[in-house]
Design a protein around this motif. Structure first.
Motif, PDB file in Angstrom:
ATOM      1  N   LEU A 640      17.546  24.675 -13.277  1.00  0.00           N
ATOM      2  CA  LEU A 640      18.336  23.269 -12.732  1.00  0.00           C
ATOM      3  C   LEU A 640      18.363  23.214 -11.210  1.00  0.00           C
ATOM      4  O   LEU A 640      18.364  24.212 -10.434  1.00  0.00           O
ATOM      5  N   GLY A 641      17.879  21.997 -10.687  1.00  0.00           N
ATOM      6  CA  GLY A 641      17.712  21.933  -9.403  1.00  0.00           C
ATOM      7  C   GLY A 641      17.232  20.707  -8.968  1.00  0.00           C
ATOM      8  O   GLY A 641      16.889  19.896  -9.499  1.00  0.00           O
ATOM      9  N   TRP A 642      17.611  20.658  -7.574  1.00  0.00           N
ATOM     10  CA  TRP A 642      17.093  19.353  -6.868  1.00  0.00           C
ATOM     11  C   TRP A 642      16.061  19.515  -5.644  1.00  0.00           C
ATOM     12  O   TRP A 642      16.477  20.452  -4.844  1.00  0.00           O
ATOM     13  N   GLU A 643      15.204  18.937  -5.414  1.00  0.00           N
ATOM     14  CA  GLU A 643      14.599  18.873  -3.957  1.00  0.00           C
ATOM     15  C   GLU A 643      15.300  17.760  -3.293  1.00  0.00           C
ATOM     16  O   GLU A 643      15.325  16.499  -3.712  1.00  0.00           O
ATOM     17  N   VAL A 644      15.764  18.144  -1.923  1.00  0.00           N
ATOM     18  CA  VAL A 644      16.336  17.408  -1.021  1.00  0.00           C
ATOM     19  C   VAL A 644      15.495  17.034  -0.133  1.00  0.00           C
ATOM     20  O   VAL A 644      15.231  17.988   0.839  1.00  0.00           O
ATOM     21  N   HIS A 645      14.936  15.792  -0.073  1.00  0.00           N
ATOM     22  CA  HIS A 645      13.867  15.360   1.030  1.00  0.00           C
ATOM     23  C   HIS A 645      14.657  14.617   2.082  1.00  0.00           C
ATOM     24  O   HIS A 645      15.362  13.662   1.598  1.00  0.00           O
ATOM     25  N   CYS A 646      14.635  15.083   3.309  1.00  0.00           N
ATOM     26  CA  CYS A 646      15.500  14.508   4.355  1.00  0.00           C
ATOM     27  C   CYS A 646      14.652  14.358   5.471  1.00  0.00           C
ATOM     28  O   CYS A 646      13.582  14.972   5.832  1.00  0.00           O
ATOM     29  N   PRO A 647      15.011  13.493   6.583  1.00  0.00           N
ATOM     30  CA  PRO A 647      14.277  13.424   7.829  1.00  0.00           C
ATOM     31  C   PRO A 647      14.633  14.837   8.506  1.00  0.00           C
ATOM     32  O   PRO A 647      15.604  15.595   8.648  1.00  0.00           O
ATOM     33  N   ILE A 648      13.397  15.323   9.188  1.00  0.00           N
ATOM     34  CA  ILE A 648      13.412  16.828   9.410  1.00  0.00           C
ATOM     35  C   ILE A 648      14.504  17.236  10.424  1.00  0.00           C
ATOM     36  O   ILE A 648      15.244  18.300  10.424  1.00  0.00           O
ATOM     37  N   ALA A 649      15.023  16.302  11.207  1.00  0.00           N
ATOM     38  CA  ALA A 649      16.095  16.787  12.212  1.00  0.00           C
ATOM     39  C   ALA A 649      17.537  16.823  11.571  1.00  0.00           C
ATOM     40  O   ALA A 649      18.480  17.544  11.978  1.00  0.00           O
ATOM     41  N   ASP A 650      17.719  16.283  10.458  1.00  0.00           N
ATOM     42  CA  ASP A 650      18.900  16.159   9.563  1.00  0.00           C
ATOM     43  C   ASP A 650      19.170  17.433   8.740  1.00  0.00           C
ATOM     44  O   ASP A 650      20.099  17.757   8.127  1.00  0.00           O
ATOM     45  N   ALA A 651      18.083  18.219   8.640  1.00  0.00           N
ATOM     46  CA  ALA A 651      18.050  19.421   7.615  1.00  0.00           C
ATOM     47  C   ALA A 651      19.029  20.439   7.950  1.00  0.00           C
ATOM     48  O   ALA A 651      19.657  20.923   6.982  1.00  0.00           O
ATOM     49  N   PRO A 652      19.353  20.752   9.499  1.00  0.00           N
ATOM     50  CA  PRO A 652      20.421  21.872   9.529  1.00  0.00           C
ATOM     51  C   PRO A 652      21.544  21.591   8.853  1.00  0.00           C
ATOM     52  O   PRO A 652      22.402  22.563   8.458  1.00  0.00           O
ATOM     53  N   ALA A 653      22.142  20.452   9.281  1.00  0.00           N
ATOM     54  CA  ALA A 653      23.415  19.992   8.511  1.00  0.00           C
ATOM     55  C   ALA A 653      23.565  20.251   7.044  1.00  0.00           C
ATOM     56  O   ALA A 653      24.444  20.763   6.354  1.00  0.00           O
ATOM     57  N   ILE A 654      22.542  19.980   6.337  1.00  0.00           N
ATOM     58  CA  ILE A 654      22.428  20.013   4.812  1.00  0.00           C
ATOM     59  C   ILE A 654      22.351  21.661   4.672  1.00  0.00           C
ATOM     60  O   ILE A 654      23.104  22.227   3.657  1.00  0.00           O
TER      61      ILE A 654
END
Length: 812
Positions: A640-654
Motif C-alpha cells: 500500500l502506498g502513494w508517490e507524493v509528487h511536489c514542487p522540489i522546494a516543498d519536499a522538506p516539509a512533507i
C-alpha cells in the motif's frame, strides 16, 4: 577539385580506427555513398601510437560482445580486403592476487562462455604452462583468454579503409572539416576544400571530439562529456631468452596483465612492451594553462617516467627478465576518456541526424564492434545488442568539465578496478542535490548517484562501517545487510518513506497529444485520473523503454520514467513529434516521496486533504502539509502506498511530517530487494532491447487492436513461438546474489540468463528475475545458476510476484 564529393549520405569526421571501421561497416551495409574526412593522414590521432592490444575481457555484456566481434572480424580482415596485417592471437593471462579477483574472472568466464568464447581459470600451479618466465608469489590464480592478442593499429586502419574504398566509399585525407551548418533539413559540412551536403554526420574525431561537438551546439547539441589522459608505455631492448623461446615454440608469449597492480606486459618482437595505468595519473588539456593545440597529429607528450617507477619495479619482480634489458623507447600519447571509461556510440543528444562514435579508451580493441554498432544505428535505427553502456545519452547536463576530468582520472587510475555491487566510486559526487539532502545525511544516508542526483542507497546507524574497504566484496553480507533488512521490514510491517530525486518527467502537449503517445506505445493508455505502464517497442518489437503514463486530457499527457532515461526517453518522443506537439522536460522541478507500507494511509491522512480511499493506480491533485501535490497510488515496493509528487522546494516539509509521524526512511537498495520480490522489471536490466515485449513477459500490456511500432514483428514471433520467457526464480544462494547476466544451466547447457537478483527479506529467499528457454519456463523446473563460477540450485516459479501474488496488500 574535380573529384571532390559535394554530396553524401553520411560524412564521418575522423580517420582513426573507429572512423575507418564505421565507414567500412556502412559500406558493407550497402551505404556506399559515404565520405570520411581526415585532417591529416589516417591514424593521426590516438590510433597511430596505440599499443594495439585486442582483449575480449569485460564485465559488461555489451562491451564484451563488441570486443568479441572485433577479434572475429580482425582474424579474417586482411584476407578479405587483401591487405597485409600483423595480428597476433597470442592469448592472455590475467593474474589474480585475491579471492575477489578470481570471482570477477569467473563471472567474465561465464559471460564469455555464453558468447561462445573459451575463457579458462588457472590455478597458481597451471600459470607457468602458459607463461614460463613468471614468478608466482602472492597469486591466487589467473584467467586465460585464448582469443586475446595484439594488432598493428595502422595496418588495421588501412585495411578497413581499403575495404571501404573497394566497396565504393570515399576517404579524403588532408581535408580537415572546419564546421557544420544546416539547410533544408540537411547538413552542410564545411572543409578547407569545399562543402559537402549530407543527410547524416558522424563525430568520430577521437580526442578532438569535444571540439567537433561544439559545432553542433547551435543545432541542439551539448558539450561532449570527455577529457584526455596521458598514457605511457615502454618498449625494451631485445631479450635473448625471449627470442630463443619464441623461436623454439613458434609463437609469442601470451599478453600478461597484472590487474591488481595495474599494468600489462606484452612481448614486442623479442622484447617487452610495458603499459601501466598509474594512480598518480595526469590529465592533459584540462585547464587554460594547458590548451589543446589546433593539431597534435603524430605528436607525443614528454616522457614522465617517475610516475611509473612502482609499476616498473613490480613488473620486474613478476617477470625478472624485464629487469635484464634497457628501455628502447617511451610512448606517451593522448587517450580520450568518458566519465565511466566507455565510449560514446549512438545518436548525438539533441541533434537530428547526427551520431557519435568517439571517446574510445580502447579504440583498437573496440573499433571493429563499434563500426558494426554505429552502422546499425544509422542504417537500421537500432542495434543488434542493447548498447546503453555506450549510448551518448547516458550522460545528461550534470556531466560538466570538472566532472569529466575528475571521473576520467579516477577511471584511468583504476582501469582494472573491480566494480563491486555495494561500492560507490567517490569522484564526481554531489552534482545534483535535492533540498532533502541534509535531512537524508542526518538520518545516516549512504548515497549513490542516479543521473547525477544523490539518492540514499541505505541508512547507516552510528558505528556501522561505511568505509571503502567494507564495500570490496561480491558477497551480500556487509554493514548494509542488517540495515536493508530493517528497512524492508519497516515497509512490510509499518511505513517507509523514500526520496526518489530526479525522476524523469516529460509533458507532451498539443492537439491530440494522447494520439501521438498512443501511436508510439504498444500499450493501451489509461483514462484521465489514472496511471498505467506503457511499453515502447522498436520496429523489431524489442523493449525500447517503459514509461508511466498520466493522461491529463486529450491534449496533455504526463510521462514519468527512470532518472537515467531522461535524454533517452525524451528523444524517443521529441525526434518523432509532429508539428504542434511540444515535449517539455520538467525533471528538475519536482520531487517524489514514496510513502509505502500497510500503515501508509494512517501516516498520510492527518497531513492531506486527499481522498486516500481512491483505488490502486488512481491519480489526484491534493494538498499535503498545505502544499499542492499530485498523489499517485502506486508503489514499486509492492505495498500500500502513494508517490507524493511536489514542487522540489516543498519536499522538506512533507518529509518532516511523515517521518515525525513514524515513517522510516529507506533507500534504493531496499527498494530493489522489494521490487524483485514483486517481479517488477528495471530499466536497462530486465527491460532492454536485448528482448522483445513477448520475451519480457509483457503481452498483457499489448493492445493488439491498434497499430504500433513492431506489431508485425511481434505477431510473427507470437505465431512462430517465443524462444525465451521472463521468469522469477528462487536461488539457493546463501552468500552471494547472482550478478547481471549470470548463466542459467540445465542438463549441462546454458539455457538463459539472470537479469537481476537480490535477497527477498519478505519471502526469506534469494529471488532472481531472468530470461529462460521457453520449454523450461514452467513453474517447478529445476535449474542451476552460475554465480562467480559456482553453480547452485534454482527453481522456476513462473512469471509472477513471489510476494503478495494477488496484489491484495497493494490494493488495500
Amino acid at each position: 577539385m574535380a573529384d571532390f564529393p559535394t554530396t553524401a549520405r553520411v560524412v564521418i569526421i575522423g580517420g582513426g580506427a573507429v572512423g575507418a571501421s564505421s565507414l567500412y561497416h556502412l559500406a558493407k551495409a550497402g551505404w556506399t555513398d559515404c565520405v570520411l574526412l581526415e585532417k591529416n593522414e589516417l591514424t593521426a590521432g590516438s590510433t597511430w601510437h596505440a599499443a594495439g592490444n585486442v582483449p575480449t575481457f569485460s564485465t559488461s555484456w555489451s562491451i564484451m560482445n563488441m570486443q568479441r566481434y572485433s577479434t572475429e572480424l580482425y582474424r579474417g580482415l586482411g584476407q578479405a580486403v587483401d591487405y597485409p596485417m600483423n595480428y597476433h592471437v597470442t592469448g592472455s593471462v590475467r593474474l589474480a592476487h585475491s579471492r575477489e579477483r578470481m570471482q570477477e574472472f569467473a563471472r567474465a568466464m561465464g559471460m564469455g562462455r555464453y558468447q561462445g568464447m573459451n575463457l579458462e581459470l588457472l590455478g597458481p600451479d597451471e600459470i607457468r604452462a602458459k607463461y614460463p618466465f613468471l614468478e608466482l608469489h602472492d597469486l591466487q590464480g589467473a584467467l586465460y583468454d585464448p582469443a586475446d592478442g595484439d594488432i598493428d593499429p595502422a595496418q588495421l586502419t588501412q585495411a578497413l579503409a581499403k575495404g571501404a574504398r573497394e566497396m565504393g566509399a570515399t576517404i579524403l585525407r588532408h581535408c580537415p572539416a572546419t564546421g557544420v551548418s544546416r539547410k533544408n533539413g540537411e547538413w552542410i559540412v564545411h572543409t578547407e576544400k569545399g562543402d559537402i551536403r549530407a543527410e547524416i554526420v558522424v563525430n568520430a574525431a577521437g580526442y578532438y571530439a569535444q571540439r567537433v561537438g561544439e559545432w553542433f551546439i547551435p543545432h541542439g547539441g551539448r558539450r561532449v562529456p570527455m577529457m584526455v589522459m596521458s598514457h605511457q608505455y615502454l618498449l625494451t631492448d631485445e631479450v635473448p631468452e625471449i627470442a630463443a623461446w619464441t623461436k623454439e615454440v613458434g609463437h609469442k608469449l601470451p599478453l600478461l596483465r597484472d590487474v591488481d597492480v595495474s599494468y600489462y606486459l606484452r612481448q614486442e618482437k623479442a622484447g617487452f612492451n610495458l603499459g601501466p595505468y598509474e594512480r598518480a595519473c595526469r590529465a592533459h588539456w584540462a585547464d587554460p594553462s594547458d590548451p589543446m593545440p589546433e593539431d597534435f597529429s603524430f605528436q607525443l607528450f614528454p616522457d614522465d617516467l617517475e610516475r611509473l617507477e612502482h609499476y616498473i619495479s613490480d613488473a620486474m619482480a613478476r617477470v625478472p627478465l624485464l629487469g635484464t634489458v634497457g628501455v628502447q623507447k617511451v610512448i606517451n600519447g593522448p587517450i580520450p576518456y568518458a566519465p565511466d571509461g566507455n565510449p560514446l556510440i549512438g545518436p548525438m543528444p539533441g541533434v537530428p541526424n547526427a551520431f557519435e562514435a568517439c571517446v574510445f579508451t580502447f579504440g583498437i580493441a573496440q573499433s571493429g564492434g563499434a563500426g558494426k554498432v554505429l552502422a546499425e544505428w544509422i542504417t537500421e535505427g537500432a542495434t543488434e545488442w542493447d548498447m546503453w553502456s555506450c549510448d551518448p545519452r547516458r550522460f545528461t547536463g550534470y556531466a560538466d568539465h570538472d566532472y569529466c576530468v575528475t571521473k576520467g582520472m579516477e577511471v584511468y587510475g583504476h582501469e582494472y578496478g573491480m566494480h563491486f555491487p555495494h561500492a560507490r566510486w567517490p569522484a564526481g559526487a554531489d552534482k545534483r542535490l535535492s533540498p532533502l539532502h541534509s535531512r537524508l545525511k542526518d538520518a545516516g544516508a549512504v548515497f549513490g548517484a542516479y543521473n547525477g542526483w544523490e539518492r540514499a542507497n541505505w541508512f547507516a546507524k552510528p558505528g556501522d562501517d561505511t568505509s571503502w574497504e567494507a564495500t570490496q566484496t561480491w558477497d551480500r553480507a556487509g554493514p548494509w545487510e542488517d540495515r536493508i533488512a530493517e528497512e524492508c521490514a519497516a515497509v512490510r510491517d509499518g511505513c517507509g518513506v523514500l526520496a526518489i530525486s530526479g525522476f524523469s518527467r516529460i509533458a507532451v502537449e498539443g492537439p491530440d497529444a494522447r494520439g501521438f503517445v498512443d501511436g508510439l506505445s504498444a500499450s493501451r493508455l489509461p483514462k484521465e485520473g489514472r496511471i498505467g505502464l506503457a511499453y515502447f517497442p522498436d520496429a523489431r518489437g524489442r523493449i525500447v523503454t517503459e514509461m508511466s503514463v498520466i493522461p491529463r486530457s486529450e491534449d496533455e499527457i504526463w510521462l514519468i520514467t527512470a532518472g537515467v532515461a531522461q535524454w533517452h526517453d525524451g528523444e524517443l518522443l521529441s525526434r518523432q513529434a509532429p508539428e504542434g506537439i511540444t515535449i517539455a522536460d520538467r525533471s528538475d522541478k519536482y520531487e517524489c516521496l514514496l510513502v509505502t507500507g500497510p500503515k501508509a494511509r494512517d501516516i498520510l491522512a492527518p497531513h492531506t486533504d486527499a481522498d486516500l480511499s481512491l483505488p490502486w493506480l488512481s491519480v489526484q491533485e491534493a494538498k499535503v502539509c498545505g502544499v499542492p501535490c499530485v498523489l499517485i497510488r502506486v508503489s514499486f515496493a509492492g505495498e500500500l502506498g502513494w508517490e507524493v509528487h511536489c514542487p522540489i522546494a516543498d519536499a522538506p516539509a512533507i518529509w518532516d511530517a511523515v517521518t515525525a509521524a513514524g515513517a522510516k526512511p529507506f533507500g534504493m537498495w531496499a527498494l530493489n530487494n522489494l521490487r524483485i520480490e514483486k517481479g517488477y522489471r528495471a530499466w536497462k536490466g530486465d527491460l532492454s532491447t536485448d528482448y522483445s515485449l513477448l520475451e519480457g513477459g509483457l503481452e498483457r500490456f499489448i493492445d493488439w487492436g491498434k497499430d504500433f511500432p513492431g506489431k508485425a514483428a511481434l505477431q510473427t514471433e507470437k505465431q512462430s513461438g517465443v524462444r525465451k520467457r521472463f521468469v522469477t526464480l528462487t536461488v539457493d544462494a546463501p552468500e552471494t546474489d547472482p550478478p547481471y547476466m549470470a548463466n542459467l544451466w540445465h542438463d549441462g547447457r546454458i539455457v538463459g540468463e539472470i537479469t537481476s537478483a537480490a535477497w527477498g527479506y519478505r519471502v526469506g529467499a534469494c529471488v532472481a528475475l531472468g530470461m529462460l528457454r521457453t520449454d523450461l519456463a514452467e513453474p517447478g523446473t529445476k535449474l542451476e545458476v552460475e554465480i562467480y563460477g559456482q553453480r547452485v540450485p534454482a527453481e522456476v516459479k513462473g512469471d509472477g510476484p513471489l510476494w503478495d501474488p494477488a496484489n491484495e496488500r497493494i490494493r488495500a
